[in-house]
Design a protein around this motif. Structure first.
Motif, PDB file in Angstrom:
ATOM      1  N   HIS A 143       0.815  -1.215   0.000  1.00 21.39           N
ATOM      2  CA  HIS A 143       0.000   0.000   0.000  1.00 21.39           C
ATOM      3  C   HIS A 143       0.851   1.269   0.000  1.00 21.39           C
ATOM      4  CE1 HIS A 143      -3.211  -2.772   0.910  1.00 21.39           C
ATOM      5  NE2 HIS A 143      -2.560  -3.178   1.987  1.00 21.39           N
ATOM      6  N   SER A 144       2.173   1.138   0.122  1.00 22.34           N
ATOM      7  CA  SER A 144       3.043   2.302   0.243  1.00 22.34           C
ATOM      8  C   SER A 144       3.159   3.056  -1.079  1.00 22.34           C
ATOM      9  CB  SER A 144       4.437   1.862   0.703  1.00 22.34           C
ATOM     10  OG  SER A 144       5.270   2.964   0.907  1.00 22.34           O
ATOM     11  N   GLY A 145       3.286   4.391  -0.979  1.00 20.54           N
ATOM     12  CA  GLY A 145       3.497   5.213  -2.161  1.00 20.54           C
ATOM     13  C   GLY A 145       2.426   5.034  -3.212  1.00 20.54           C
ATOM     14  N   ARG A 146       2.868   4.788  -4.442  1.00 16.79           N
ATOM     15  CA  ARG A 146       1.937   4.565  -5.559  1.00 16.79           C
ATOM     16  C   ARG A 146       1.627   3.081  -5.738  1.00 16.79           C
ATOM     17  NH1 ARG A 146       1.093   9.042  -8.784  1.00 16.79           N
ATOM     18  NH2 ARG A 146       2.490  10.801  -8.420  1.00 16.79           N
ATOM     19  N   LYS A 147       1.827   2.313  -4.672  1.00 21.03           N
ATOM     20  CA  LYS A 147       1.482   0.890  -4.640  1.00 21.03           C
ATOM     21  C   LYS A 147       2.230   0.087  -5.702  1.00 21.03           C
ATOM     22  CE  LYS A 147      -3.075   1.989  -2.757  1.00 21.03           C
ATOM     23  NZ  LYS A 147      -4.536   1.818  -2.847  1.00 21.03           N
ATOM     24  N   GLN A 148       3.551   0.378  -5.818  1.00 20.03           N
ATOM     25  CA  GLN A 148       4.390  -0.296  -6.806  1.00 20.03           C
ATOM     26  C   GLN A 148       5.233  -1.405  -6.187  1.00 20.03           C
ATOM     27  OE1 GLN A 148       6.518   3.179  -8.142  1.00 20.03           O
ATOM     28  NE2 GLN A 148       5.133   3.510  -9.866  1.00 20.03           N
ATOM     29  N   GLY A 149       5.077  -1.630  -4.866  1.00 17.19           N
ATOM     30  CA  GLY A 149       5.933  -2.589  -4.190  1.00 17.19           C
ATOM     31  C   GLY A 149       5.802  -3.994  -4.720  1.00 17.19           C
ATOM     32  N   LEU A 150       4.572  -4.456  -4.961  1.00 21.37           N
ATOM     33  CA  LEU A 150       4.363  -5.822  -5.426  1.00 21.37           C
ATOM     34  C   LEU A 150       4.979  -6.025  -6.805  1.00 21.37           C
ATOM     35  CD1 LEU A 150       3.145  -8.582  -4.901  1.00 21.37           C
ATOM     36  CD2 LEU A 150       0.980  -7.756  -5.864  1.00 21.37           C
ATOM     37  N   GLU A 151       4.815  -5.044  -7.685  1.00 22.43           N
ATOM     38  CA  GLU A 151       5.406  -5.136  -9.029  1.00 22.43           C
ATOM     39  C   GLU A 151       6.927  -5.187  -8.944  1.00 22.43           C
ATOM     40  OE1 GLU A 151       5.689  -2.479 -13.158  1.00 22.43           O
ATOM     41  OE2 GLU A 151       4.321  -1.892 -11.540  1.00 22.43           O
ATOM     42  N   ALA A 152       7.511  -4.339  -8.086  1.00 22.27           N
ATOM     43  CA  ALA A 152       8.968  -4.333  -7.930  1.00 22.27           C
ATOM     44  C   ALA A 152       9.465  -5.667  -7.384  1.00 22.27           C
ATOM     45  CB  ALA A 152       9.384  -3.188  -7.009  1.00 22.27           C
ATOM     46  N   TRP A 153       8.700  -6.252  -6.475  1.00 24.11           N
ATOM     47  CA  TRP A 153       9.076  -7.546  -5.900  1.00 24.11           C
ATOM     48  C   TRP A 153       9.059  -8.637  -6.964  1.00 24.11           C
ATOM     49  CZ3 TRP A 153      11.457 -10.593  -2.875  1.00 24.11           C
ATOM     50  CH2 TRP A 153      11.020 -11.898  -2.620  1.00 24.11           C
ATOM     51  N   GLU A 154       7.962  -8.756  -7.690  1.00 26.45           N
ATOM     52  CA  GLU A 154       7.813  -9.837  -8.663  1.00 26.45           C
ATOM     53  C   GLU A 154       8.762  -9.684  -9.844  1.00 26.45           C
ATOM     54  OE1 GLU A 154       6.218 -12.512  -8.345  1.00 26.45           O
ATOM     55  OE2 GLU A 154       4.846 -12.138  -6.682  1.00 26.45           O
ATOM     56  N   ASN A 155       8.976  -8.459 -10.310  1.00 26.20           N
ATOM     57  CA  ASN A 155       9.720  -8.246 -11.554  1.00 26.20           C
ATOM     58  C   ASN A 155      11.218  -8.038 -11.364  1.00 26.20           C
ATOM     59  OD1 ASN A 155       7.286  -8.424 -12.881  1.00 26.20           O
ATOM     60  ND2 ASN A 155       7.021  -6.217 -13.102  1.00 26.20           N
ATOM     61  N   THR A 156      11.633  -7.561 -10.180  1.00 30.11           N
ATOM     62  CA  THR A 156      13.041  -7.190 -10.021  1.00 30.11           C
ATOM     63  C   THR A 156      13.700  -7.854  -8.814  1.00 30.11           C
ATOM     64  OG1 THR A 156      12.519  -5.016 -11.000  1.00 30.11           O
ATOM     65  CG2 THR A 156      14.647  -5.242  -9.881  1.00 30.11           C
ATOM     66  N   VAL A 157      13.120  -7.682  -7.638  1.00 24.84           N
ATOM     67  CA  VAL A 157      13.801  -8.109  -6.411  1.00 24.84           C
ATOM     68  C   VAL A 157      13.821  -9.630  -6.287  1.00 24.84           C
ATOM     69  CG1 VAL A 157      13.885  -7.907  -3.902  1.00 24.84           C
ATOM     70  CG2 VAL A 157      13.131  -5.950  -5.289  1.00 24.84           C
ATOM     71  N   LYS A 158      12.674 -10.265  -6.430  1.00 22.65           N
ATOM     72  CA  LYS A 158      12.610 -11.725  -6.293  1.00 22.65           C
ATOM     73  C   LYS A 158      13.497 -12.439  -7.305  1.00 22.65           C
ATOM     74  CE  LYS A 158       9.222 -15.526  -6.174  1.00 22.65           C
ATOM     75  NZ  LYS A 158       7.765 -15.828  -6.292  1.00 22.65           N
ATOM     76  N   PRO A 159      13.475 -12.067  -8.602  1.00 26.88           N
ATOM     77  CA  PRO A 159      14.391 -12.712  -9.545  1.00 26.88           C
ATOM     78  C   PRO A 159      15.862 -12.526  -9.181  1.00 26.88           C
ATOM     79  CG  PRO A 159      12.650 -11.556 -10.724  1.00 26.88           C
ATOM     80  CD  PRO A 159      12.528 -11.160  -9.292  1.00 26.88           C
ATOM     81  N   ALA A 160      16.206 -11.349  -8.634  1.00 29.85           N
ATOM     82  CA  ALA A 160      17.606 -11.098  -8.257  1.00 29.85           C
ATOM     83  C   ALA A 160      18.025 -11.996  -7.090  1.00 29.85           C
ATOM     84  CB  ALA A 160      17.786  -9.635  -7.888  1.00 29.85           C
ATOM     85  N   LEU A 161      17.149 -12.180  -6.117  1.00 29.72           N
ATOM     86  CA  LEU A 161      17.465 -13.057  -4.990  1.00 29.72           C
ATOM     87  C   LEU A 161      17.613 -14.504  -5.450  1.00 29.72           C
ATOM     88  CD1 LEU A 161      15.107 -11.654  -2.183  1.00 29.72           C
ATOM     89  CD2 LEU A 161      17.568 -11.319  -2.423  1.00 29.72           C
ATOM     90  N   ASN A 162      16.734 -14.934  -6.331  1.00 30.32           N
ATOM     91  CA  ASN A 162      16.829 -16.303  -6.855  1.00 30.32           C
ATOM     92  C   ASN A 162      18.120 -16.503  -7.640  1.00 30.32           C
ATOM     93  OD1 ASN A 162      14.399 -17.165  -5.747  1.00 30.32           O
ATOM     94  ND2 ASN A 162      13.197 -16.522  -7.519  1.00 30.32           N
ATOM     95  N   ALA A 163      18.472 -15.504  -8.451  1.00 31.54           N
ATOM     96  CA  ALA A 163      19.695 -15.608  -9.252  1.00 31.54           C
ATOM     97  C   ALA A 163      20.938 -15.652  -8.370  1.00 31.54           C
ATOM     98  CB  ALA A 163      19.778 -14.434 -10.227  1.00 31.54           C
ATOM     99  N   ALA A 164      20.876 -14.969  -7.226  1.00 31.18           N
ATOM    100  CA  ALA A 164      22.026 -14.931  -6.312  1.00 31.18           C
ATOM    101  C   ALA A 164      21.994 -16.071  -5.297  1.00 31.18           C
ATOM    102  CB  ALA A 164      22.047 -13.594  -5.585  1.00 31.18           C
ATOM    103  N   ASN A 165      21.005 -16.982  -5.427  1.00 31.93           N
ATOM    104  CA  ASN A 165      20.856 -18.110  -4.508  1.00 31.93           C
ATOM    105  C   ASN A 165      20.725 -17.664  -3.054  1.00 31.93           C
ATOM    106  OD1 ASN A 165      20.998 -20.187  -6.502  1.00 31.93           O
ATOM    107  ND2 ASN A 165      23.218 -19.838  -6.621  1.00 31.93           N
ATOM    108  N   LYS A 166      19.975 -16.574  -2.852  1.00 31.18           N
ATOM    109  CA  LYS A 166      19.751 -16.067  -1.500  1.00 31.18           C
ATOM    110  C   LYS A 166      18.355 -16.479  -1.043  1.00 31.18           C
ATOM    111  CE  LYS A 166      22.846 -12.066  -1.434  1.00 31.18           C
ATOM    112  NZ  LYS A 166      23.582 -12.456  -0.212  1.00 31.18           N
ATOM    113  N   PRO A 167      18.249 -17.337  -0.026  1.00 33.58           N
ATOM    114  CA  PRO A 167      16.929 -17.710   0.483  1.00 33.58           C
ATOM    115  C   PRO A 167      16.252 -16.501   1.120  1.00 33.58           C
ATOM    116  CG  PRO A 167      18.648 -18.502   1.956  1.00 33.58           C
ATOM    117  CD  PRO A 167      19.353 -17.957   0.747  1.00 33.58           C
ATOM    118  N   PHE A 168      14.929 -16.484   1.111  1.00 30.17           N
ATOM    119  CA  PHE A 168      14.218 -15.333   1.661  1.00 30.17           C
ATOM    120  C   PHE A 168      12.931 -15.794   2.346  1.00 30.17           C
ATOM    121  CE2 PHE A 168      12.895 -15.770  -2.787  1.00 30.17           C
ATOM    122  CZ  PHE A 168      11.516 -15.818  -2.662  1.00 30.17           C
ATOM    123  N   ARG A 169      12.431 -14.915   3.205  1.00 35.22           N
ATOM    124  CA  ARG A 169      11.140 -15.113   3.856  1.00 35.22           C
ATOM    125  C   ARG A 169      10.323 -13.840   3.625  1.00 35.22           C
ATOM    126  NH1 ARG A 169      11.330 -15.680  10.160  1.00 35.22           N
ATOM    127  NH2 ARG A 169      12.769 -17.334   9.539  1.00 35.22           N
TER     128      ARG A 169
END
Length: 381
Positions: free
Chosen positions: A19-45
């Motif tokens: 809900h923060s800002g212009r509500k772009q957090g979910l898009e940023a997570w799915e399109n940029t952050v999550k793929p980067a963590l997977n590529a770097a083999n970093k587990p996340f919660r």
């Protein structure tokens, strides 16, 4: 026996505020952050905020088991091993990494949740003092921390997290007879506080909500009674030399160390007052240009008892920080500050609001704590 940190195997906590800002957090997570963590083999919660106050409650309730799990993820080795010896000498080598997809308010909630959750428990000690490392993805409204660190985009923030370089994220304590809070961005009184308070009715405008609320308050400009007292060492901006000058002499040890005797006072009334740890509060708005996320100073911008013309002149120069050269602007760096108001007032604390009671009983104290068990936060930069 000693311990080797294996916290690179411990999951990164990802706090998503959709809900923060212009509500772009979910898009940023799915399109940029999550793929980067997977590529770097970093587990996340993934921890998703579902309401205001949810994040702070989550960390109050869960930080002790999280730190327990972190401690248990550390491997015991022979005391003679070089890496074990390094860990014995540096107990902060255990790291809890948190990625925040949200605004500065979300970081504020996490910091306060963590510190309230471990308060008085003995979880953080000289023997086990983990570093809490933040990667702040700029998906909020103002994104003050990211802007102050020069983060230009979601991808830039992710790149900095992967690169692994961090700097201290120093926090301020805000204390009154009834309140103990920690802040990371800004505390304000007067016009700025009124602007943030009124901006809620313009939230649909995104960043422009602050501009709209500011113009509303400038048109009905008020003066806010109060006294600001500084304790110990301070630095003041000198317009003649365009530099910060230490306000206490090298022989004045009392002025440098005493936290009970005021060394400087601003009597007010205040038109505009900020106490900040960040240089910029949003892109194009740099009210405290000498502030540093990682130092032990608080930066104060004070404008006392002026009219609309002076305030508009100040606003016109804050984009590049030249407003500090204007005659009606006071710029001071300090480590301990108190605010007292003759009537009940309102203080803005990282976007939250605190009622100030009248007189000495309502006095509010701001400090950059030297307690190592509080200053455990760092940020990817």
């Amino acid at each position: 026996m000693g311990i080797i940190p294996t916290s690179d195997k411990f999951p990164v906590l990802v706090v998503l505020n959709p809900h923060s800002g212009r509500k772009q957090g979910l898009e940023a997570w799915e399109n940029t952050v999550k793929p980067a963590l997977n590529a770097a083999n970093k587990p996340f919660r993934l921890i998703e905020s579902n309401s205001q106050g949810h994040v702070i409650s989550y960390f109050v309730d869960n930080i002790k088991p999280i730190l327990t799990d972190l401690a248990q993820s550390l491997s015991t080795v022979a005391a003679g091993a070089a890496s074990a010896q390094d860990t014995i000498m540096n107990p902060t080598s255990a790291k809890l990494q948190i990625i925040v997809l949200g605004g500065d308010g979300t970081v504020h909630e996490i910091v306060n949740g963590i510190l309230k959750g471990v308060e008085g428990t003995g979880f953080v000690t000289d023997a086990f003092r983990p570093q809490v490392e933040f990667a702040v993805i700029p998906t909020g409204t103002g994104n003050a921390i990211s802007t102050s660190l020069g983060v230009t985009s979601v991808q830039d923030a992710v790149n900095r997290f992967i690169a692994g370089k961090t700097v201290p994220l120093r926090i301020m304590s805000v204390t009154s007879l009834t309140t103990q809070l920690y802040t990371i961005v800004v505390n304000s009184y007067g016009l700025h506080c009124a602007t943030v308070y009124d901006s809620e009715e313009f939230r649909h405008l995104g960043n422009d909500r602050f501009r709209q609320a500011a113009m509303k308050n400038v048109e009905n400009l008020k003066q806010y009674e109060g006294k600001l007292s500084f304790y110990g060492r301070t630095q003041q901006y000198n317009r003649a030399t365009t530099s910060l000058v230490d306000s206490s002499s090298s022989n004045d040890n009392i002025a440098r160390t005493d936290t009970n005797t005021a060394t400087l006072t601003l009597p007010g009334p205040f038109t505009y007052l900020l106490i900040s740890k960040q240089a910029s509060l949003e892109p194009g708005f740099t009210p405290t240009p000498f502030a540093k996320t990682s130092d032990d100073w608080m930066d104060v911008l004070a404008v006392q008892n002026v009219g609309q013309a002076e305030i508009m002149q100040m606003f016109g120069s804050t984009a590049i920080g030249t407003h500090v050269n204007q005659e009606h602007v006071e710029y001071i760096k300090a480590k301990t500050i108190e605010l007292e108001t003759p009537t009940q007032g309102r203080l803005c604390i990282d976007g939250e609001f605190l009622t100030i009671e009248a007189g000495p009983e309502g006095r509010v104290r701001f400090e950059v704590s030297s307690d190592l068990n509080i200053q455990i936060f760092r940020i990817f930069a």
